[in-house]
Scaffold this motif. Structure first.
Motif, PDB file in Angstrom:
ATOM      1  N   PRO A   1     -56.203   8.354  -2.566  1.00  0.00           N
ATOM      2  CA  PRO A   1     -56.113   9.824  -2.541  1.00  0.00           C
ATOM      3  C   PRO A   1     -54.948  10.268  -1.654  1.00  0.00           C
ATOM      4  N   ALA A   2     -54.251  11.303  -2.093  1.00  0.00           N
ATOM      5  CA  ALA A   2     -53.045  11.745  -1.388  1.00  0.00           C
ATOM      6  C   ALA A   2     -53.330  12.904  -0.450  1.00  0.00           C
ATOM      7  N   SER A   3     -52.498  13.010   0.555  1.00  0.00           N
ATOM      8  CA  SER A   3     -52.451  14.171   1.445  1.00  0.00           C
ATOM      9  C   SER A   3     -51.027  14.246   1.978  1.00  0.00           C
ATOM     10  N   GLY A   4     -50.683  15.361   2.551  1.00  0.00           N
ATOM     11  CA  GLY A   4     -49.339  15.520   3.087  1.00  0.00           C
ATOM     12  C   GLY A   4     -49.046  14.544   4.209  1.00  0.00           C
ATOM     13  N   LEU A   5     -50.018  14.333   5.093  1.00  0.00           N
ATOM     14  CA  LEU A   5     -49.831  13.420   6.224  1.00  0.00           C
ATOM     15  C   LEU A   5     -49.679  11.977   5.746  1.00  0.00           C
ATOM     16  N   LYS A   6     -50.485  11.570   4.769  1.00  0.00           N
ATOM     17  CA  LYS A   6     -50.367  10.212   4.225  1.00  0.00           C
ATOM     18  C   LYS A   6     -49.006  10.011   3.574  1.00  0.00           C
ATOM     19  N   ALA A   7     -48.498  11.026   2.879  1.00  0.00           N
ATOM     20  CA  ALA A   7     -47.180  10.935   2.248  1.00  0.00           C
ATOM     21  C   ALA A   7     -46.088  10.799   3.308  1.00  0.00           C
ATOM     22  N   GLU A   8     -46.212  11.521   4.422  1.00  0.00           N
ATOM     23  CA  GLU A   8     -45.223  11.419   5.502  1.00  0.00           C
ATOM     24  C   GLU A   8     -45.241  10.025   6.133  1.00  0.00           C
ATOM     25  N   ILE A   9     -46.431   9.461   6.314  1.00  0.00           N
ATOM     26  CA  ILE A   9     -46.541   8.105   6.871  1.00  0.00           C
ATOM     27  C   ILE A   9     -45.926   7.101   5.906  1.00  0.00           C
ATOM     28  N   ALA A  10     -46.205   7.254   4.605  1.00  0.00           N
ATOM     29  CA  ALA A  10     -45.620   6.358   3.604  1.00  0.00           C
ATOM     30  C   ALA A  10     -44.102   6.475   3.582  1.00  0.00           C
ATOM     31  N   LYS A  11     -43.578   7.693   3.766  1.00  0.00           N
ATOM     32  CA  LYS A  11     -42.135   7.904   3.795  1.00  0.00           C
ATOM     33  C   LYS A  11     -41.503   7.146   4.965  1.00  0.00           C
ATOM     34  N   ILE A  12     -42.161   7.190   6.120  1.00  0.00           N
ATOM     35  CA  ILE A  12     -41.658   6.458   7.291  1.00  0.00           C
ATOM     36  C   ILE A  12     -41.732   4.953   7.046  1.00  0.00           C
ATOM     37  N   LEU A  13     -42.820   4.470   6.447  1.00  0.00           N
ATOM     38  CA  LEU A  13     -42.943   3.041   6.163  1.00  0.00           C
ATOM     39  C   LEU A  13     -41.842   2.579   5.213  1.00  0.00           C
ATOM     40  N   LYS A  14     -41.457   3.422   4.265  1.00  0.00           N
ATOM     41  CA  LYS A  14     -40.373   3.073   3.339  1.00  0.00           C
ATOM     42  C   LYS A  14     -39.023   3.074   4.065  1.00  0.00           C
ATOM     43  N   GLN A  15     -38.776   4.099   4.882  1.00  0.00           N
ATOM     44  CA  GLN A  15     -37.510   4.188   5.615  1.00  0.00           C
ATOM     45  C   GLN A  15     -37.326   2.992   6.551  1.00  0.00           C
TER      46      GLN A  15
ATOM     47  N   SER B   1     -45.036   6.756  -4.527  1.00  0.00           N
ATOM     48  CA  SER B   1     -44.902   7.908  -5.411  1.00  0.00           C
ATOM     49  C   SER B   1     -46.156   8.769  -5.320  1.00  0.00           C
ATOM     50  N   HIS B   2     -45.959  10.049  -5.532  1.00  0.00           N
ATOM     51  CA  HIS B   2     -47.029  11.038  -5.456  1.00  0.00           C
ATOM     52  C   HIS B   2     -47.229  11.574  -6.861  1.00  0.00           C
ATOM     53  N   PHE B   3     -48.459  11.495  -7.408  1.00  0.00           N
ATOM     54  CA  PHE B   3     -48.707  11.990  -8.757  1.00  0.00           C
ATOM     55  C   PHE B   3     -50.107  12.581  -8.853  1.00  0.00           C
ATOM     56  N   LYS B   4     -50.363  13.258  -9.960  1.00  0.00           N
ATOM     57  CA  LYS B   4     -51.679  13.866 -10.203  1.00  0.00           C
ATOM     58  C   LYS B   4     -52.442  13.031 -11.212  1.00  0.00           C
ATOM     59  N   GLU B   5     -53.734  12.828 -10.938  1.00  0.00           N
ATOM     60  CA  GLU B   5     -54.619  12.102 -11.842  1.00  0.00           C
ATOM     61  C   GLU B   5     -55.963  12.805 -11.820  1.00  0.00           C
TER      62      GLU B   5
END
Length: 132
Positions: free
Chosen positions: A28-42, A50-54
Motif C-alpha cells: 500500500p502506498a503513502s506519500g511518506l513511503k514514496a519519499e523513503i523509496a525515492k531516497i533508497l533509489k537515489q 513506481s506508484h500506481f492505482k489498483e
C-alpha cells in the motif's frame, strides 16, 4: 484494520522480500513511503519504484537490487523512531551510519531527506530509519 506503523511495515516487507530473494514487492502506498523509496533509489539501495492505482487504492511497487552473486545491496535496514517512542535529533546530533557508508533517513520541516542533506542544510528532525 488500521496499521499503527506504516514505515515499519515498509521496512519489514523490504527485509522479508530480500530474505526470500524476490525481485520486487508491492505494498500500500503513502506519500511518506514514496519519499523513503525515492531516497533508497537515489542512494542506490533499490533499482526503481513506481506508484500506481489498483482497485481504487494507491500501490507502491519496489524493485530490489542484487549483485550478480545474488547478494542484496541492503545489508541492514532498521526503524529508529517508533510510534511509542519518537526519536528527534538536532542538527548536531544526527548520527553517521557506519562512518558515512550507510544512510539515516530524517523527516524534517523541509521534507524527508538523508542525514547528509540534513547536516548540509543545518536542520534536525525525526530520525526515521537507518540503512546500510
Amino acid at each position: 484494520m488500521s496499521m499503527t506503523d506504516p514505515i515499519a511495515d515498509l521496512l519489514t516487507r523490504i527485509r522479508n522480500a530480500i530474505r526470500a530473494r524476490q525481485a520486487d514487492l508491492t505494498l500500500p502506498a503513502s506519500g511518506l513511503k514514496a519519499e523513503i523509496a525515492k531516497i533508497l533509489k537515489q542512494e542506490g539501495y533499490i533499482k526503481d519504484f513506481s506508484h500506481f492505482k489498483e482497485d481504487n487504492k494507491g500501490r507502491l511497487k519496489i524493485q530490489l537490487k542484487y549483485t550478480p552473486a545474488k547478494k542484496s545491496s541492503i545489508t541492514n535496514i532498521r526503524r529508529v523512531s517508533k510510534p511509542g517512542l519518537r526519536i528527534y535529533v538536532g542538527k548536531d546530533e544526527i548520527p553517521r551510519v557506519l562512518n558515512g557508508l550507510g544512510v539515516a533517513i530524517v523527516s524534517t520541516s523541509k521534507g524527508v531527506m538523508t542525514d547528509r542533506k540534513a547536516r548540509e542544510l543545518g536542520i534536525g528532525g525525526e530520525l526515521l530509519c537507518t540503512i546500510y
